[in-house]
Design a protein around this motif. Structure first.
Motif, short mmCIF file in Angstrom:
data_model
loop_
_atom_site.label_atom_id
_atom_site.label_comp_id
_atom_site.label_asym_id
_atom_site.label_seq_id
_atom_site.Cartn_x
_atom_site.Cartn_y
_atom_site.Cartn_z
N ALA A 227 0.83 -1.21 0.00
CA ALA A 227 0.00 0.00 0.00
C ALA A 227 0.86 1.25 0.00
CB ALA A 227 -0.94 -0.01 1.21
N LEU A 228 1.94 1.24 0.78
CA LEU A 228 2.81 2.41 0.83
C LEU A 228 3.50 2.64 -0.53
CD1 LEU A 228 4.06 4.69 2.46
CD2 LEU A 228 5.86 3.12 3.18
N LEU A 229 3.96 1.59 -1.16
CA LEU A 229 4.60 1.75 -2.47
C LEU A 229 3.63 2.32 -3.50
CD1 LEU A 229 6.74 -1.52 -2.64
CD2 LEU A 229 7.56 0.82 -2.29
N ARG A 230 2.37 1.89 -3.44
CA ARG A 230 1.36 2.43 -4.35
C ARG A 230 1.09 3.91 -4.04
NH1 ARG A 230 -1.54 -0.76 -7.67
NH2 ARG A 230 -1.17 -3.00 -7.58
N MET A 231 1.04 4.23 -2.75
CA MET A 231 0.83 5.63 -2.36
C MET A 231 1.97 6.50 -2.88
SD MET A 231 0.64 7.28 1.49
CE MET A 231 -0.95 6.58 1.93
N ILE A 232 3.20 6.03 -2.72
CA ILE A 232 4.37 6.78 -3.19
C ILE A 232 4.30 7.01 -4.69
CG2 ILE A 232 6.88 6.65 -3.48
CD1 ILE A 232 6.91 5.08 -0.77
N ALA A 233 3.83 5.98 -5.42
CA ALA A 233 3.74 6.07 -6.88
C ALA A 233 2.53 6.86 -7.36
CB ALA A 233 3.70 4.66 -7.47
N GLY A 234 1.68 7.30 -6.42
CA GLY A 234 0.49 8.05 -6.80
C GLY A 234 -0.62 7.19 -7.34
N GLU A 235 -0.58 5.89 -7.06
CA GLU A 235 -1.59 4.96 -7.54
C GLU A 235 -2.66 4.72 -6.48
OE1 GLU A 235 1.80 2.39 -10.00
OE2 GLU A 235 0.61 1.45 -8.42
N GLU A 236 -3.78 4.19 -6.92
CA GLU A 236 -4.81 3.79 -5.96
C GLU A 236 -4.30 2.57 -5.18
OE1 GLU A 236 -8.59 3.10 -7.68
OE2 GLU A 236 -8.80 5.13 -8.50
N TYR A 237 -4.68 2.50 -3.92
CA TYR A 237 -4.26 1.38 -3.09
C TYR A 237 -5.43 0.94 -2.22
CZ TYR A 237 -3.82 5.10 0.39
OH TYR A 237 -4.07 6.16 1.21
N LYS A 238 -5.37 -0.30 -1.81
CA LYS A 238 -6.43 -0.86 -0.98
C LYS A 238 -5.83 -1.44 0.29
CE LYS A 238 -10.25 -4.21 -1.05
NZ LYS A 238 -10.94 -5.27 -1.86
#
Length: 265
Positions: A227-238
């Motif tokens: 989730a953190l990696l997706r947040m950093i990349a600006g992607e949606e996360y669950k």
């Protein structure tokens, strides 16, 4: 510490390095990792009781830090949790299956803690479904969880409250409850069965060994990192609910008359 180990393993699987910072009071709070280019994001693993810490990291997120949490008391920050309601319901179903009918819920401060609220709702749902009375211990909010569980259970016995089981919202509370029961000559589980929640490492070594609802640390660690990696990349996360399972030990064994029916549970 278990969650931290799984976070480190999951980060390594993604070819990421981690920094570990132990922060317990305002004197050593720090969160400017992204702004100071020290790290790309923050995973906060903490106790729901540290209100000052959660306020600090909430402010850090509002200022642009990438923050994912485990253990926060509310939903102000993106927070991963286990399936608290289902775990509690499973524990209470187990107690009912072993013949217990007057089951105490021990969860001080549940109004301020999301996880404890969900564990309480799981308890109440089963008690209501089984048409059994709901009992909640009145616990003080000071001291360690062990001391809270000890004092609350001692108060129950001093006030002649009749009960044959305790479902505690944490293993620390359960350990304290067991100490009070032992002090007053109550035999566990013959007189009172006890189940905790969390799956702490010392649970198998209490006297008797503590039954608990164990959280899947490997899933928690990987979910936090992903989730953190997706947040950093600006992607949606669950943030999914982390699965749990009941670890059945001697503190909640069935009576001899109930063992045959429990085998069907």
């Amino acid at each position: 510490m278990d969650i931290l180990a799984h976070v480190a393993a999951a980060a390594a699987d993604h070819d990421q390095e981690i920094l570990v910072s132990f922060q317990h009071d305002p004197a050593n709070f720090f969160a400017s990792y992204c702004q100071d280019r020290i790290a790309d994001g923050i995973i906060v693993i903490g106790t729901a009781r540290n209100s000052a810490g959660w306020r600090f990291f909430s402010k850090a997120r509002s200022q642009g830090e990438n923050v994912i949490c485990w253990g926060s008391p509310d939903n102000v920050l993106p927070t991963l949790r286990c399936d608290n309601h289902t775990g509690a319901a499973t524990a209470v179903h187990h107690l009912v299956a072993t013949g217990r009918r007057r089951i105490i819920f021990l969860g001080p401060g549940w109004r301020r803690q999301h996880a404890y609220r969900d564990r309480r709702s799981g308890y109440i749902s089963v008690m209501t479904e089984q048409r059994l009375p709901v009992f909640e211990a009145q616990a003080r909010l000071t001291g360690t969880r062990e001391l809270q569980g000890y004092a609350a259970t001692l108060d129950l016995m001093n006030n002649d409250v009749s009960f044959d089981a305790i479902f505690a919202a944490s293993d620390g509370l359960a350990v304290g409850a067991m100490q009070a029961l032992n002090k007053c000559g109550r035999v566990i589980p013959e007189d009172v069965a006890v189940i905790g929640f969390d799956g702490i490492g010392s649970a198998p070594y209490t006297v008797p060994p503590l039954s608990t609802v164990e959280q899947n640390g490997a899933v928690a660690g990987s979910s936090l990192v992903e989730a953190l990696l997706r947040m950093i990349a600006g992607e949606e996360y669950k943030l999914p609910a982390v699965p749990v399972k009941l670890i059945w030990r001697a503190s909640s064994w069935a009576s001899a008359t109930k063992k045959s029916s429990l085998s069907q549970y």
